[in-house]
Design a protein around this motif. Sequence first.
Motif, PDB file in Angstrom:
ATOM      1  N   ALA A 118       9.610  -4.979  31.036  1.00  0.00           N
ATOM      2  CA  ALA A 118       9.331  -3.959  30.021  1.00  0.00           C
ATOM      3  C   ALA A 118      10.610  -3.462  29.360  1.00  0.00           C
ATOM      4  N   ASP A 119      11.712  -3.437  30.099  1.00  0.00           N
ATOM      5  CA  ASP A 119      12.972  -2.980  29.508  1.00  0.00           C
ATOM      6  C   ASP A 119      13.799  -4.142  28.962  1.00  0.00           C
TER       7      ASP A 119
ATOM      8  N   LYS B  75       0.819  -1.219   0.000  1.00  0.00           N
ATOM      9  CA  LYS B  75       0.000   0.000   0.000  1.00  0.00           C
ATOM     10  C   LYS B  75       0.850   1.266   0.000  1.00  0.00           C
ATOM     11  N   ALA B  76       2.113   1.136   0.364  1.00  0.00           N
ATOM     12  CA  ALA B  76       2.989   2.302   0.456  1.00  0.00           C
ATOM     13  C   ALA B  76       4.221   2.086  -0.422  1.00  0.00           C
ATOM     14  N   GLN B  77       4.027   2.167  -1.704  1.00  0.00           N
ATOM     15  CA  GLN B  77       5.144   2.002  -2.623  1.00  0.00           C
ATOM     16  C   GLN B  77       6.115   3.167  -2.447  1.00  0.00           C
ATOM     17  N   GLY B  78       7.379   2.891  -2.624  1.00  0.00           N
ATOM     18  CA  GLY B  78       8.373   3.956  -2.525  1.00  0.00           C
ATOM     19  C   GLY B  78       9.035   4.053  -1.169  1.00  0.00           C
ATOM     20  N   GLU B  79       8.626   3.216  -0.191  1.00  0.00           N
ATOM     21  CA  GLU B  79       9.328   3.180   1.084  1.00  0.00           C
ATOM     22  C   GLU B  79       9.370   1.738   1.590  1.00  0.00           C
ATOM     23  N   ARG B  80      10.422   1.454   2.352  1.00  0.00           N
ATOM     24  CA  ARG B  80      10.564   0.112   2.910  1.00  0.00           C
ATOM     25  C   ARG B  80      11.176   0.210   4.300  1.00  0.00           C
ATOM     26  N   PHE B  81      10.966  -0.869   5.084  1.00  0.00           N
ATOM     27  CA  PHE B  81      11.399  -0.885   6.474  1.00  0.00           C
ATOM     28  C   PHE B  81      12.186  -2.143   6.781  1.00  0.00           C
ATOM     29  N   LYS B  82      13.047  -2.004   7.763  1.00  0.00           N
ATOM     30  CA  LYS B  82      13.828  -3.117   8.276  1.00  0.00           C
ATOM     31  C   LYS B  82      13.837  -2.972   9.794  1.00  0.00           C
ATOM     32  N   VAL B  83      13.706  -4.097  10.520  1.00  0.00           N
ATOM     33  CA  VAL B  83      13.610  -4.049  11.972  1.00  0.00           C
ATOM     34  C   VAL B  83      14.655  -4.974  12.583  1.00  0.00           C
ATOM     35  N   THR B  84      15.263  -4.507  13.669  1.00  0.00           N
ATOM     36  CA  THR B  84      16.134  -5.340  14.484  1.00  0.00           C
ATOM     37  C   THR B  84      15.584  -5.332  15.895  1.00  0.00           C
ATOM     38  N   VAL B  85      15.329  -6.524  16.425  1.00  0.00           N
ATOM     39  CA  VAL B  85      14.798  -6.670  17.784  1.00  0.00           C
ATOM     40  C   VAL B  85      15.909  -7.234  18.653  1.00  0.00           C
TER      41      VAL B  85
ATOM     42  N   ALA C 251      14.965  -1.502  16.968  1.00  0.00           N
ATOM     43  CA  ALA C 251      15.529  -0.472  16.088  1.00  0.00           C
ATOM     44  C   ALA C 251      14.856  -0.624  14.722  1.00  0.00           C
ATOM     45  N   VAL C 252      14.314   0.483  14.222  1.00  0.00           N
ATOM     46  CA  VAL C 252      13.624   0.472  12.933  1.00  0.00           C
ATOM     47  C   VAL C 252      14.421   1.320  11.954  1.00  0.00           C
ATOM     48  N   PHE C 253      14.589   0.793  10.752  1.00  0.00           N
ATOM     49  CA  PHE C 253      15.298   1.512   9.688  1.00  0.00           C
ATOM     50  C   PHE C 253      14.328   1.705   8.533  1.00  0.00           C
TER      51      PHE C 253
ATOM     52  N   ALA D  72      10.144   8.443  15.871  1.00  0.00           N
ATOM     53  CA  ALA D  72      10.646   7.864  17.120  1.00  0.00           C
ATOM     54  C   ALA D  72       9.607   6.974  17.795  1.00  0.00           C
ATOM     55  N   ALA D  73       8.347   7.236  17.582  1.00  0.00           N
ATOM     56  CA  ALA D  73       7.285   6.458  18.212  1.00  0.00           C
ATOM     57  C   ALA D  73       7.136   5.064  17.595  1.00  0.00           C
ATOM     58  N   THR D  74       7.660   4.869  16.400  1.00  0.00           N
ATOM     59  CA  THR D  74       7.509   3.586  15.714  1.00  0.00           C
ATOM     60  C   THR D  74       8.173   2.456  16.505  1.00  0.00           C
ATOM     61  N   SER D  75       9.405   2.653  16.935  1.00  0.00           N
ATOM     62  CA  SER D  75      10.106   1.634  17.721  1.00  0.00           C
ATOM     63  C   SER D  75       9.363   1.341  19.009  1.00  0.00           C
ATOM     64  N   LEU D  76       8.902   2.383  19.671  1.00  0.00           N
ATOM     65  CA  LEU D  76       8.171   2.227  20.926  1.00  0.00           C
ATOM     66  C   LEU D  76       6.868   1.454  20.720  1.00  0.00           C
ATOM     67  N   GLN D  77       6.172   1.722  19.627  1.00  0.00           N
ATOM     68  CA  GLN D  77       4.926   1.007  19.346  1.00  0.00           C
ATOM     69  C   GLN D  77       5.182  -0.475  19.104  1.00  0.00           C
ATOM     70  N   ILE D  78       6.250  -0.806  18.410  1.00  0.00           N
ATOM     71  CA  ILE D  78       6.582  -2.213  18.175  1.00  0.00           C
ATOM     72  C   ILE D  78       6.984  -2.878  19.491  1.00  0.00           C
ATOM     73  N   GLU D  79       7.778  -2.193  20.304  1.00  0.00           N
ATOM     74  CA  GLU D  79       8.153  -2.733  21.613  1.00  0.00           C
ATOM     75  C   GLU D  79       6.915  -3.015  22.451  1.00  0.00           C
ATOM     76  N   ASN D  80       5.969  -2.073  22.475  1.00  0.00           N
ATOM     77  CA  ASN D  80       4.741  -2.265  23.251  1.00  0.00           C
ATOM     78  C   ASN D  80       3.918  -3.433  22.718  1.00  0.00           C
ATOM     79  N   ALA D  81       3.850  -3.584  21.401  1.00  0.00           N
ATOM     80  CA  ALA D  81       3.117  -4.713  20.813  1.00  0.00           C
ATOM     81  C   ALA D  81       3.770  -6.036  21.211  1.00  0.00           C
ATOM     82  N   ILE D  82       5.090  -6.079  21.232  1.00  0.00           N
ATOM     83  CA  ILE D  82       5.810  -7.287  21.648  1.00  0.00           C
ATOM     84  C   ILE D  82       5.517  -7.594  23.114  1.00  0.00           C
TER      85      ILE D  82
END
Length: 188
Positions: free
Chosen positions: A134-135, A115-125, A140-142, A160-170
């Motif tokens: 919790a800690d 749905k979002a052509q032209g951008e891509r993401f990579k994640v390191t957990v 890390a999102v790229f 900056a909220a993207t990493s935090l949202q993924i952490e919270n989902a985990i």
Amino acid sequence: MTYLPLTRAKLTAAALLCATLLGLAACGPSESNFPGQPTGKGPNNPTGEERESIFGEDGLTLFGGAAEEDNTGGSGIGVNSFLWRASLDTIAFMPLASADPFGGVIITDWYQDPKAQGERFKVTVYILDKRLRADGVKVAVFRQERAADGGEWVDAEVNAATSLQIENAILVRARQLRINTIEATEQK
């Protein structure tokens, strides 16, 4: 008298062989090898007196060691199993590049949302603890965007909220997994 020249490869092989033999010689028998003997008594310790280890009170544990039930989510991997499973579940839509359960690192390959052509993401957990905390997880999102001319991918800023949202989902998923495990145990 015949003289054989020692090459660097031969010296390295000899040193490696000596180190291996010394390492094997340092491995002493455990109590399970001598069931008739009192605890700690054996051919390398005939008096049975307790000796200190250079690895501390608990010794050195390799590959998970003996399973101890301490509500950390089991053993066998080097990190909390609930956080590990929750991390894999949360980023399951992305292709995995590597996953190291002993080091607690999960790296995805680049993912491009249709749905979002032209951008891509990579994640390191990074799973940082054997306890469910919790800690205990860091993400890390790229992000990359395709250049305006449709050419190469260029690094872009990540919210900056993207990493935090993924952490919270985990963490939410890890909590669900732990609750399910507790309920299953209570039903037995």
